[in-house]
Design an enzyme around this catalytic site. Structure first.
Site, mmCIF file in Angstrom:
data_model
loop_
_atom_site.group_PDB
_atom_site.id
_atom_site.type_symbol
_atom_site.label_atom_id
_atom_site.label_comp_id
_atom_site.label_asym_id
_atom_site.label_seq_id
_atom_site.Cartn_x
_atom_site.Cartn_y
_atom_site.Cartn_z
ATOM 1 N N ASP A 73 2.244 2.431 -5.162
ATOM 2 C CA ASP A 73 1.263 3.241 -5.777
ATOM 3 C C ASP A 73 0.887 2.269 -7.043
ATOM 4 O OD1 ASP A 73 -0.478 4.885 -7.457
ATOM 5 O OD2 ASP A 73 0.785 6.550 -6.911
ATOM 6 N N PHE A 74 -0.117 1.735 -6.928
ATOM 7 C CA PHE A 74 -0.767 0.567 -7.778
ATOM 8 C C PHE A 74 -1.313 1.304 -9.209
ATOM 9 C CE2 PHE A 74 -4.717 0.025 -4.988
ATOM 10 C CZ PHE A 74 -5.403 1.129 -5.695
ATOM 11 N N HIS B 139 -13.912 -2.226 -6.734
ATOM 12 C CA HIS B 139 -15.016 -1.371 -6.851
ATOM 13 C C HIS B 139 -15.008 -0.041 -6.838
ATOM 14 C CE1 HIS B 139 -16.507 -1.064 -2.414
ATOM 15 N NE2 HIS B 139 -15.345 -0.858 -2.582
ATOM 16 N N ASP C 94 0.808 -1.296 0.041
ATOM 17 C CA ASP C 94 -0.005 0.237 -0.021
ATOM 18 C C ASP C 94 0.875 1.201 -0.099
ATOM 19 O OD1 ASP C 94 -2.242 1.804 0.386
ATOM 20 O OD2 ASP C 94 -3.142 0.142 1.250
#
Length: 346
Positions: A236-237, A255, A209
């Protein structure tokens, strides 16, 4: 003239029950916020004792406590001044702040953030625009949360509270025996990693994360005695590729985004996995016929309120997107309540 038998009369009772459901919701939210269940933990108290402990006004005490009795959240012996109140079994277990099983973090966030935001649902439906902090500050929910450590901690506690039952179920129901490494993308407080590692001694887990989250994750990992089994990594995806692992998980991550970003995250998961690896998305999956999982559909409306373009999805949607990315097979594993694990195998 033919009349419909009384047992088949149409009544407005369900309409009225749903129209006023926010009465009951706010009563529970307020009870958690005020600490009712924590004050009553392991105790039998009079109404006056609860009033004194929580500094409540005379007018509402018995209506409030007896409403919680009627809703099944408190038990009571006696009446009014002679009454003694105790927690119901589930509120004793899950809504006492001093227990590790406390899930009230989500309830507190629902009270502080979601409850007022849902008052603007009509505006969201008419405009398609988010109705959260961004309306007042111009900053997205994540920018706002990450700028305030206390709000970030509350958010992480909330996500842990709503998700821990799902993570516990996943750790038991999914067969982790063919695998040895797991990376949880958007791992927050590392709750998923802890539960998987605890139930599956073969698994070495990494919680990934942003840097601001890492201290919260490290504190939780240490508190659970899992320092040797779970590591953390900053990611940082949106910008970074995912760490390589046999299993990639995302708990309530997909979502949060629009379709293009959902597909981007799925592609990154595919790239990080070996042949035979598994990508697991834990979500309140909407049933494919979009008729039964009201929670999933309402959660999708919550995503509209939070982000505008974000939405929840069905297992069929997940299968379509993951197969487009190259995954060969998909299964859905029911977890706790309305949530499921959508699993795609490479």
């Amino acid at each position: 003239m033919n009349t419909v038998p009384e047992t088949h009369q149409i009544t407005p009772s369900r309409i009225m029950e749903t129209a006023t459901a926010f009465f009951a919701s706010k009563a529970l939210l307020s009870a958690v916020k005020l600490g009712v269940f924590t004050a009553l933990s392991g105790k039998s108290l009079s109404g006056k004792a609860v009033q004194a402990a929580l500094n409540l006004h005379d007018r509402g005490v018995y209506d409030f406590l007896d409403a919680l009795v009627a809703l099944g959240f408190l038990n009571r012996e006696g009446l009014l001044e002679t009454a003694r109140y105790t927690n119901a079994p589930e509120t004793e277990l899950f809504l006492d702040r001093n227990k590790p099983s406390y899930i009230g973090g989500f309830v507190e966030m629902a009270n502080d953030r979601l409850y007022p935001f849902w008052g603007s649902l009509e505006e969201a439906l008419l405009t398609g625009q988010p109705q959260n902090e961004i309306k007042h500050t111009g900053r997205s929910v994540f920018e706002e949360l990450y700028a305030k450590p206390e709000r970030l901690k509350q958010f992480m506690d909330a996500m842990s509270g709503i998700s821990i039952g799902n993570f516990m179920a996943l750790s038991r129901k999914f067969d982790f025996s063919p695998y040895s490494t797991l990376c949880d993308i958007g791992g927050a407080a590392a709750v998923l990693s802890v539960e998987v590692a605890r139930q599956n001694p073969n698994m070495s887990c990494t919680s990934a994360d942003l840097p601001a989250v890492e201290p919260i994750a490290k504190e939780y990992i240490a508190a659970k005695g899992m320092n040797g089994r779970i590591s953390t990594v900053n990611i940082d995806f949106f910008k970074d590729e995912f760490p390589k692992a046999d299993v990639i998980t995302m708990g309530m991550i997909l979502h949060d985004w629009d379709l293009a970003n959902k597909k981007m995250l799925i592609r990154k998961a595919y790239n990080a996995l070996p042949e035979g690896g598994a990508f697991i998305a834990i979500e309140a999956l909407i049933d494919d016929d979009r008729r039964k999982n009201a929670f999933g559909l309402l959660m999708s409306l919550n995503m509209l309120i939070e982000f505008g373009v974000a939405f929840d999805f069905t297992g069929a949607d997940f299968e379509k997107w993951t197969k487009e990315a190259g995954f060969r097979r998909v299964e859905v594993i029911p977890l706790a309540g309305p949530s499921s694990a959508a699993v795609a195998y490479k």
